[in-house]
Motif scaffolding. Structure first.
Motif, PDB file in Angstrom:
ATOM      1  N   PRO A   1       0.800  -1.223   0.000  1.00  0.00           N
ATOM      2  CA  PRO A   1       0.000   0.000   0.000  1.00  0.00           C
ATOM      3  C   PRO A   1       0.838   1.281   0.000  1.00  0.00           C
ATOM      4  N   PHE A   2       2.134   1.177  -0.240  1.00  0.00           N
ATOM      5  CA  PHE A   2       3.012   2.347  -0.169  1.00  0.00           C
ATOM      6  C   PHE A   2       2.877   3.219  -1.411  1.00  0.00           C
ATOM      7  N   LYS A   3       2.838   4.538  -1.196  1.00  0.00           N
ATOM      8  CA  LYS A   3       2.787   5.470  -2.324  1.00  0.00           C
ATOM      9  C   LYS A   3       4.172   5.712  -2.910  1.00  0.00           C
ATOM     10  N   THR A   4       5.201   5.512  -2.099  1.00  0.00           N
ATOM     11  CA  THR A   4       6.569   5.734  -2.553  1.00  0.00           C
ATOM     12  C   THR A   4       7.358   4.435  -2.422  1.00  0.00           C
ATOM     13  N   ALA A   5       7.818   3.920  -3.554  1.00  0.00           N
ATOM     14  CA  ALA A   5       8.626   2.703  -3.551  1.00  0.00           C
ATOM     15  C   ALA A   5       9.696   2.819  -4.624  1.00  0.00           C
ATOM     16  N   TRP A   6      10.882   2.345  -4.291  1.00  0.00           N
ATOM     17  CA  TRP A   6      12.026   2.408  -5.197  1.00  0.00           C
ATOM     18  C   TRP A   6      12.689   1.049  -5.262  1.00  0.00           C
ATOM     19  N   ARG A   7      12.954   0.593  -6.469  1.00  0.00           N
ATOM     20  CA  ARG A   7      13.640  -0.679  -6.687  1.00  0.00           C
ATOM     21  C   ARG A   7      15.059  -0.364  -7.182  1.00  0.00           C
ATOM     22  N   PHE A   8      15.997  -1.144  -6.706  1.00  0.00           N
ATOM     23  CA  PHE A   8      17.400  -0.978  -7.077  1.00  0.00           C
ATOM     24  C   PHE A   8      17.873  -2.260  -7.751  1.00  0.00           C
ATOM     25  N   SER A   9      19.135  -2.307  -8.193  1.00  0.00           N
ATOM     26  CA  SER A   9      19.621  -3.511  -8.877  1.00  0.00           C
ATOM     27  C   SER A   9      19.411  -4.744  -8.001  1.00  0.00           C
ATOM     28  N   LYS A  10      19.532  -4.562  -6.700  1.00  0.00           N
ATOM     29  CA  LYS A  10      19.191  -5.616  -5.737  1.00  0.00           C
ATOM     30  C   LYS A  10      18.349  -4.973  -4.650  1.00  0.00           C
ATOM     31  N   GLY A  11      17.163  -5.482  -4.460  1.00  0.00           N
ATOM     32  CA  GLY A  11      16.331  -5.038  -3.349  1.00  0.00           C
ATOM     33  C   GLY A  11      15.527  -3.778  -3.615  1.00  0.00           C
TER      34      GLY A  11
ATOM     35  N   PHE B   1       5.657   4.776   7.973  1.00  0.00           N
ATOM     36  CA  PHE B   1       5.934   3.370   7.670  1.00  0.00           C
ATOM     37  C   PHE B   1       7.074   3.215   6.672  1.00  0.00           C
ATOM     38  N   LEU B   2       7.951   2.261   6.949  1.00  0.00           N
ATOM     39  CA  LEU B   2       9.132   2.014   6.119  1.00  0.00           C
ATOM     40  C   LEU B   2       9.295   0.516   5.927  1.00  0.00           C
ATOM     41  N   ARG B   3       9.408   0.090   4.667  1.00  0.00           N
ATOM     42  CA  ARG B   3       9.648  -1.317   4.343  1.00  0.00           C
ATOM     43  C   ARG B   3      11.024  -1.430   3.699  1.00  0.00           C
ATOM     44  N   ILE B   4      11.819  -2.365   4.204  1.00  0.00           N
ATOM     45  CA  ILE B   4      13.194  -2.534   3.751  1.00  0.00           C
ATOM     46  C   ILE B   4      13.404  -3.964   3.278  1.00  0.00           C
ATOM     47  N   SER B   5      13.952  -4.097   2.083  1.00  0.00           N
ATOM     48  CA  SER B   5      14.315  -5.410   1.550  1.00  0.00           C
ATOM     49  C   SER B   5      15.665  -5.806   2.117  1.00  0.00           C
ATOM     50  N   ARG B   6      15.787  -7.058   2.511  1.00  0.00           N
ATOM     51  CA  ARG B   6      17.076  -7.510   3.040  1.00  0.00           C
ATOM     52  C   ARG B   6      18.094  -7.712   1.925  1.00  0.00           C
ATOM     53  N   GLU B   7      17.658  -7.658   0.664  1.00  0.00           N
ATOM     54  CA  GLU B   7      18.568  -7.823  -0.473  1.00  0.00           C
ATOM     55  C   GLU B   7      19.271  -6.524  -0.854  1.00  0.00           C
ATOM     56  N   LEU B   8      18.808  -5.413  -0.313  1.00  0.00           N
ATOM     57  CA  LEU B   8      19.398  -4.113  -0.596  1.00  0.00           C
ATOM     58  C   LEU B   8      20.822  -4.076  -0.044  1.00  0.00           C
ATOM     59  N   ASP B   9      21.734  -3.447  -0.775  1.00  0.00           N
ATOM     60  CA  ASP B   9      23.110  -3.291  -0.322  1.00  0.00           C
ATOM     61  C   ASP B   9      23.130  -2.433   0.946  1.00  0.00           C
ATOM     62  N   LYS B  10      23.879  -2.851   1.958  1.00  0.00           N
ATOM     63  CA  LYS B  10      23.880  -2.154   3.252  1.00  0.00           C
ATOM     64  C   LYS B  10      24.386  -0.723   3.148  1.00  0.00           C
ATOM     65  N   LYS B  11      25.438  -0.497   2.374  1.00  0.00           N
ATOM     66  CA  LYS B  11      25.964   0.870   2.216  1.00  0.00           C
ATOM     67  C   LYS B  11      24.923   1.769   1.555  1.00  0.00           C
ATOM     68  N   LEU B  12      24.239   1.230   0.554  1.00  0.00           N
ATOM     69  CA  LEU B  12      23.178   1.982  -0.120  1.00  0.00           C
ATOM     70  C   LEU B  12      22.036   2.256   0.851  1.00  0.00           C
ATOM     71  N   LEU B  13      21.648   1.269   1.629  1.00  0.00           N
ATOM     72  CA  LEU B  13      20.586   1.462   2.617  1.00  0.00           C
ATOM     73  C   LEU B  13      20.962   2.567   3.593  1.00  0.00           C
ATOM     74  N   SER B  14      22.189   2.573   4.050  1.00  0.00           N
ATOM     75  CA  SER B  14      22.655   3.599   4.985  1.00  0.00           C
ATOM     76  C   SER B  14      22.506   4.997   4.367  1.00  0.00           C
ATOM     77  N   GLU B  15      22.880   5.140   3.109  1.00  0.00           N
ATOM     78  CA  GLU B  15      22.771   6.438   2.433  1.00  0.00           C
ATOM     79  C   GLU B  15      21.300   6.831   2.236  1.00  0.00           C
ATOM     80  N   ILE B  16      20.455   5.873   1.921  1.00  0.00           N
ATOM     81  CA  ILE B  16      19.023   6.143   1.750  1.00  0.00           C
ATOM     82  C   ILE B  16      18.420   6.588   3.091  1.00  0.00           C
ATOM     83  N   LEU B  17      18.795   5.897   4.156  1.00  0.00           N
ATOM     84  CA  LEU B  17      18.273   6.284   5.477  1.00  0.00           C
ATOM     85  C   LEU B  17      18.678   7.704   5.832  1.00  0.00           C
ATOM     86  N   ASP B  18      19.884   8.110   5.476  1.00  0.00           N
ATOM     87  CA  ASP B  18      20.313   9.490   5.710  1.00  0.00           C
ATOM     88  C   ASP B  18      19.377  10.479   4.998  1.00  0.00           C
TER      89      ASP B  18
END
Length: 110
Positions: A69-79, A87-104
């Motif tokens: 039901p999310f209005k904002t969703a982004w897909r990356f090469s992995k995850g 509300f925040l949904r996180i794929s465990r396949e996402l690269d950790k460094k990329l996730l850290s930058e997105i969270l910032d």
């Protein structure tokens, strides 16, 4: 513990072994009680105290996608990452460094 560090700890836990969804959900809730759900793909959804900032994640290599039901969703090469309001949904396949930058970019300040 800062919210970003807490979310990265949830991510690390999700990636620590091959979980069954209900086992992972129980383990993640021991770390952070506001874990709402864990999907069959072992992505997890949390409810935060404050609303997430709206952010364009194209510069991170993402492409917008639909993820109910999310209005904002982004897909990356992995995850992927999806968010709306608190509300925040996180794929465990996402690269950790990329996730850290997105969270910032999307986590509320303060």
């Amino acid at each position: 513990m800062e919210l970003k560090d807490l979310l990265l700890e949830l991510y690390d836990t999700a990636n620590s072994k091959e979980w069954r969804p209900w086992e992972l959900q129980s383990r993640l809730r021991e770390i952070y009680e506001n874990v709402i759900a864990v999907g069959d793909d072992l992505s997890f959804t949390v409810k935060l105290d404050k609303e997430l900032r709206k952010a364009e994640l194209k510069s991170f290599g993402g492409r917008k996608c639909k993820m109910h039901p999310f209005k904002t969703a982004w897909r990356f090469s992995k995850g992927f990452v999806a968010f709306e309001g608190k509300f925040l949904r996180i794929s465990r396949e996402l690269d950790k460094k990329l996730l850290s930058e997105i969270l910032d970019a999307i986590l509320p300040e303060g």
